[in-house]
Scaffold this active site. Structure first.
Site, mmCIF file in Angstrom:
data_model
loop_
_atom_site.group_PDB
_atom_site.id
_atom_site.type_symbol
_atom_site.label_atom_id
_atom_site.label_comp_id
_atom_site.label_asym_id
_atom_site.label_seq_id
_atom_site.Cartn_x
_atom_site.Cartn_y
_atom_site.Cartn_z
ATOM 1 N N GLU A 123 10.702 1.174 1.187
ATOM 2 C CA GLU A 123 10.150 0.803 -0.124
ATOM 3 C C GLU A 123 8.632 0.890 -0.055
ATOM 4 O OE1 GLU A 123 11.139 -3.330 -0.638
ATOM 5 O OE2 GLU A 123 13.256 -2.993 -0.322
ATOM 6 N N LYS A 125 4.938 -0.338 -0.222
ATOM 7 C CA LYS A 125 4.374 -1.682 -0.118
ATOM 8 C C LYS A 125 3.393 -1.839 -1.279
ATOM 9 C CE LYS A 125 2.506 -4.872 3.286
ATOM 10 N NZ LYS A 125 1.449 -5.488 2.476
ATOM 11 N N ASP A 127 0.595 -3.263 -3.608
ATOM 12 C CA ASP A 127 -0.604 -4.054 -3.340
ATOM 13 C C ASP A 127 -0.835 -5.042 -4.482
ATOM 14 O OD1 ASP A 127 -2.723 -4.934 -1.968
ATOM 15 O OD2 ASP A 127 -3.982 -3.167 -2.248
ATOM 16 N N TYR A 237 11.989 -6.999 -4.886
ATOM 17 C CA TYR A 237 12.386 -6.359 -3.632
ATOM 18 C C TYR A 237 13.061 -7.304 -2.630
ATOM 19 C CZ TYR A 237 7.724 -8.108 -2.360
ATOM 20 O OH TYR A 237 6.623 -8.894 -2.174
ATOM 21 N N LYS A 325 1.382 0.563 7.400
ATOM 22 C CA LYS A 325 0.249 0.657 6.485
ATOM 23 C C LYS A 325 -0.312 2.076 6.499
ATOM 24 C CE LYS A 325 -0.802 -3.818 5.427
ATOM 25 N NZ LYS A 325 -1.910 -4.459 6.101
ATOM 26 N N CYS A 419 -25.152 -18.927 26.021
ATOM 27 C CA CYS A 419 -24.648 -19.160 24.672
ATOM 28 C C CYS A 419 -25.825 -19.184 23.692
ATOM 29 C CB CYS A 419 -23.896 -20.491 24.618
ATOM 30 S SG CYS A 419 -23.443 -20.970 22.947
ATOM 31 N N CYS A 422 -25.993 -23.083 22.176
ATOM 32 C CA CYS A 422 -26.366 -24.283 22.940
ATOM 33 C C CYS A 422 -27.105 -23.951 24.238
ATOM 34 C CB CYS A 422 -25.123 -25.117 23.242
ATOM 35 S SG CYS A 422 -24.038 -24.372 24.460
ATOM 36 N N CYS A 443 -18.756 -19.483 26.357
ATOM 37 C CA CYS A 443 -19.766 -20.518 26.535
ATOM 38 C C CYS A 443 -19.115 -21.653 27.326
ATOM 39 C CB CYS A 443 -20.212 -21.002 25.167
ATOM 40 S SG CYS A 443 -20.998 -22.608 25.188
ATOM 41 N N CYS A 449 -21.525 -27.896 22.878
ATOM 42 C CA CYS A 449 -21.942 -26.749 22.076
ATOM 43 C C CYS A 449 -21.585 -27.006 20.619
ATOM 44 C CB CYS A 449 -21.252 -25.484 22.575
ATOM 45 S SG CYS A 449 -21.655 -24.047 21.575
HETATM 46 S S1 IVH Z 1 9.335 -7.792 1.942
HETATM 47 C C1 IVH Z 1 11.061 -11.033 4.262
HETATM 48 N N1 IVH Z 1 8.814 -5.666 0.509
HETATM 49 O O1 IVH Z 1 3.715 -7.549 1.611
HETATM 50 C C2 IVH Z 1 10.305 -9.885 3.734
HETATM 51 N N2 IVH Z 1 7.048 -7.190 0.912
HETATM 52 O O2 IVH Z 1 2.789 -8.183 4.303
HETATM 53 C C3 IVH Z 1 9.193 -10.274 2.862
HETATM 54 N N3 IVH Z 1 4.946 -6.596 -0.177
HETATM 55 O O3 IVH Z 1 4.012 -11.029 1.374
HETATM 56 C C4 IVH Z 1 8.402 -9.213 2.274
HETATM 57 N N4 IVH Z 1 5.668 -4.754 -1.152
HETATM 58 O O4 IVH Z 1 3.546 -9.700 -0.779
HETATM 59 C C5 IVH Z 1 8.316 -6.791 1.063
HETATM 60 N N5 IVH Z 1 8.522 -3.763 -0.799
HETATM 61 C C6 IVH Z 1 8.032 -4.877 -0.260
HETATM 62 C C7 IVH Z 1 6.697 -5.271 -0.449
HETATM 63 C C8 IVH Z 1 6.236 -6.439 0.171
HETATM 64 C C9 IVH Z 1 4.631 -5.554 -0.981
HETATM 65 C C10 IVH Z 1 4.000 -7.646 0.243
HETATM 66 C C11 IVH Z 1 4.485 -9.067 0.040
HETATM 67 C C12 IVH Z 1 4.455 -9.706 1.400
HETATM 68 C C13 IVH Z 1 3.499 -8.818 2.118
HETATM 69 C C14 IVH Z 1 3.756 -8.860 3.600
#
Ligand code: IVH
Length: 702
Positions: A123, A125, A127, A237, A325, A419, A422, A443, A449
């Protein structure tokens, strides 16, 4: 109008209150409703008068004063919602090889044969911000932010304005379960983001840096009508608390989500194996620029839900999912200086001060340089032109130096051996287990410190530790500077000591810290006088003890007295206690040494005594209290055939048992697989209950 200079304190206070109220309501009309009720000139006159009052009577400056902010105050006053099923985050992979390793870990955990394939659901990710939506009998009843994963904010009203969030689930496919918690991402499309910023420019409102921030800002507005005007969207999701899961795979459940009326990302798809998943990543990455919403990677989830269940979680993320990522964004700039920061454990961390540069839409002016070795290896010098990169929320890093642009008079960077805060010696310790020199210089000043002391206090009150609302880094520094808070216990006695003018008052004036803010702070502090054991252990800031290890210690020692008395022993008893500590599956020598060292330091003993006079530490509660093995100690030996050792262990811990590596009088069960040897003999001597694998699984109800 009376000249401010001729006013008494009471008169000033009364007028200040009246003006603040008027300005706030004008702000609200202007920013929230786009409907100003006074002319700009009149508004400016009110603000000018307020400023005059505050100049002559500085005691009137509070964080809430309209002079301290522009526009409407950040949303406060949302109720809290505890997530019955924690909202987790995801582990990251940065390369295809790391994805293959992820698959390898899954195969090992589940003990899969070489011909069995693991299908993944890929899926994008998104943003944005994750949100949880509760439906009861198909009706949307409550929505919340993720918060810290355990407790979020109730934003039900705001979520009702999200475009593709059904207030009522459609009766299609699987009947709607009694209770269903949908989870997903709230986001703003790129065109909506650009249009919002254009409107904000025209109205003199706040400009958002990116669609994510715009979505976050819009979702947490107190006025839900404005949230509704911002065109926020939602992709479903995942799920949390449910009475029934409508499918046996991730893909089946999401297909049902669509039937119920939720938007599921159209690029999501099933991949028969990891190579197909890697291909899916490439395809989604190619499409990234053409999408009308931001994505920052691809998430892979094991498609079979029975496998997801068995894989479970490691501290804050599932074993069955990972995020890959997209590569970081890069830019070139100049290093204007190198500053050394001193952390909570004394580590000296070099930070590059950069000529500000925009990387992927965000202005960057600092980059981490990690440590001395990293600077030497990359030969990074002040004045160098460097390539920096930024990946997601990670602190920007220096990738490489452009040697062609190096100034002629440049000098190698000399890392300090003292350091900078301090002046104590800063040394590289010898690692007791490897015998090698540490890469980090530390340190040696300890609590002498200032930096270490302040950083420890900041850690103590931070979100995953005591989580004291309103007691942030800036206030801790101010309290420390004024000598009001020097050790954790002091935090809990500020209120008691705030009797004579001179202490808090001084800070109040300097930090714009008014009566209201002070009473809120005291309340937040008092709210934390009862603290769960695992949070408390984490809060102590012992080296190597992150949240995971803190929980492990809490689970094994159950009470703080137990932990403390065991580890503060001397002589032979100390040896036994140390062995017990090392016996905890997951605690190695470096961690054990750090803990013992901490509890045997005289200053720490005093610190703990002082603190215990102020707060109560609640005993660790095993996750499943009605489980028959909660609190019991179990040892696994021999070769296990019904489940991998890792899965056995995870399951036992999930039910509240302690898993140990060796037999002692405290062991409750020995689970003996084929070929069990000396442990079996020892268990017999100690009268420990010995179980076969199947008997154990029967006992835990599997
Ligand atoms: S699954 C147990 N699926 O990414 C699994 N997260 O880095 C929980 N996010 O907090 C997350 N797209 O805000 C999942 N297709 C996707 C996602 C997704 C974006 C975000 C979500 C999560 C964060 C984790």
């Amino acid at each position: 109008m009376t000249d401010v200079k001729d006013m008494s304190a009471e008169q000033a206070k009364a007028e200040h209150q009246k003006l603040s109220h008027m300005i706030r309501s004008h702000d609200e009309a202007y920013y929230s409703h786009d409907a100003p009720v006074v002319s700009d000139a009149e508004y400016d006159r009110l603000r000018k008068r307020l400023l005059e009052l505050e100049t002559v009577f500085p005691g009137l400056v509070t964080p809430e004063s309209p002079t301290q902010s522009v526009g409407i105050a950040p949303a406060k006053g949302f109720g809290k919602v505890r997530h019955k099923v924690p909202m987790l985050s995801l582990d990251n992979a940065f390369s295809n090889d790391e994805l293959r390793e992820f698959e390898g870990r899954i195969r090992r955990f589940l003990g899969l044969g070489p011909t069995e394939e693991v299908a993944f659901f890929a899926e994008p990710k998104i943003d944005g911000l994750s949100a949880s939506l509760h439906y009861e009998n198909g009706q949307f009843t409550q929505g919340a932010t993720r918060g810290d994963g355990q407790v979020g904010e109730d934003i039900t009203g705001n979520l009702k304005g999200v475009v593709d969030l059904p207030l009522e689930m459609k009766m299609q496919g699987t009947p709607v379960p009694e209770l269903f918690e949908i989870r997903g991402e709230v986001y703003m499309s790129k065109p909506d983001f650009l249009a919002l910023n254009a409107a904000q420019v025209a109205n003199g409102g706040k400009i958002f840096a990116n669609p994510r921030n715009a979505a976050a800002g819009s979702l947490r507005l107190l006025d839900t009508a404005i949230t509704a005007s911002r065109n926020l969207r939602f992709f479903a999701y995942a799920w949390g608390e449910v009475t029934e899961v409508p499918g046996a795979t991730q893909s089946e459940v999401l297909a049902q989500f669509e039937k119920w009326g939720f938007s599921v990302n159209p690029l999501s798809r099933v991949c028969a194996n990891m190579e197909e998943a890697i291909d899916a990543y490439r395809k989604i990455e190619e499409l990234r620029a053409s999408l009308d919403y931001d994505i920052d990677g691809v998430v892979f989830k094991v498609n079979r839900l029975d496998w997801q269940d068995r894989l479970g979680f490691v501290s804050r993320s599932p074993r069955w999912a990972i995020a890959h990522k997209f590569p970081a964004e890069r830019a070139s700039t100049v290093i204007e200086g190198i500053e050394i920061q001193v952390g909570r454990t004394g580590a000296l961390t070099p930070v590059a001060r950069l000529h500000p540069v925009t990387v992927g839409g965000v202005v960057v002016s600092n980059a981490t340089l990690h440590n001395e070795e990293e600077i030497a290896r990359k030969d990074i010098r002040i004045g160098d032109t460097v390539l920096i990169q930024r990946a997601g929320d990670v602190i920007p890093q220096v990738v490489e130096v452009n040697f062609e642009k190096r100034p002629e008079d440049s000098q190698p960077f000399k890392f300090p051996t003292k350091c900078p805060v301090c002046g104590s010696h800063a040394v590289k310790e010898i690692n007791e287990t490897t015998g090698k020199e540490d890469v980090v210089r530390r340190c040696t000043g300890g609590l002498i410190c200032r930096a270490q002391a302040v950083e420890r206090l900041k850690h103590f009150v931070s979100r995953n530790a005591l989580d004291i609302d309103g007691l942030g880094a800036k206030l801790i520094e101010a309290f420390y500077e004024d000598g009001l808070v020097r050790s954790p216990a002091d935090i809990f006695t500020i209120e008691k000591r705030d009797t004579s003018p001179g202490n808090l008052t001084r800070i109040k004036n300097r930090e714009g810290f008014g009566e209201k803010a002070a009473s809120n702070l005291f309340k937040a502090i008092n709210d934390r006088r009862n603290i769960p054991l695992d949070r408390f252990i984490y809060a102590l800031g012992i080296r190597h003890i992150g949240q995971g290890n803190a929980r492990l210690l809490a689970r094994n020692y159950l009470t703080f007295e137990n932990l403390r008395s065991s580890l503060s022993q001397s002589g032979e008893a100390a040896g036994t206690a140390y062995a017990e500590l090392l016996n905890i599956d997951g605690i190695g020598a470096a961690v054990a040494n750090a803990i013992v060292e901490f509890f045997n330091e005289e200053k720490n003993q005093q610190m703990l005594d002082d603190l215990l006079a102020e707060i109560t530490i609640t005993d660790f509660e095993a996750p499943t209290r009605d489980s028959s093995i909660a609190g019991k100690t179990v040892v696994f030996t021999g070769s296990l055939e019904l489940m991998t050792r890792q899965e056995m262990k995870a399951r036992a811990e999930g039910l509240g048992a302690k898993v140990s590596g060796s037999i002692s009088a405290k062991t409750d069960y020995l689970v003996a697989g084929a070929g069990a040897g000396s442990k079996l003999k020892k268990a017999t001597e100690f009268g420990v209950t010995i179980l076969s694998e199947q008997e154990w699984l029967d006992l835990i109800g599997r």
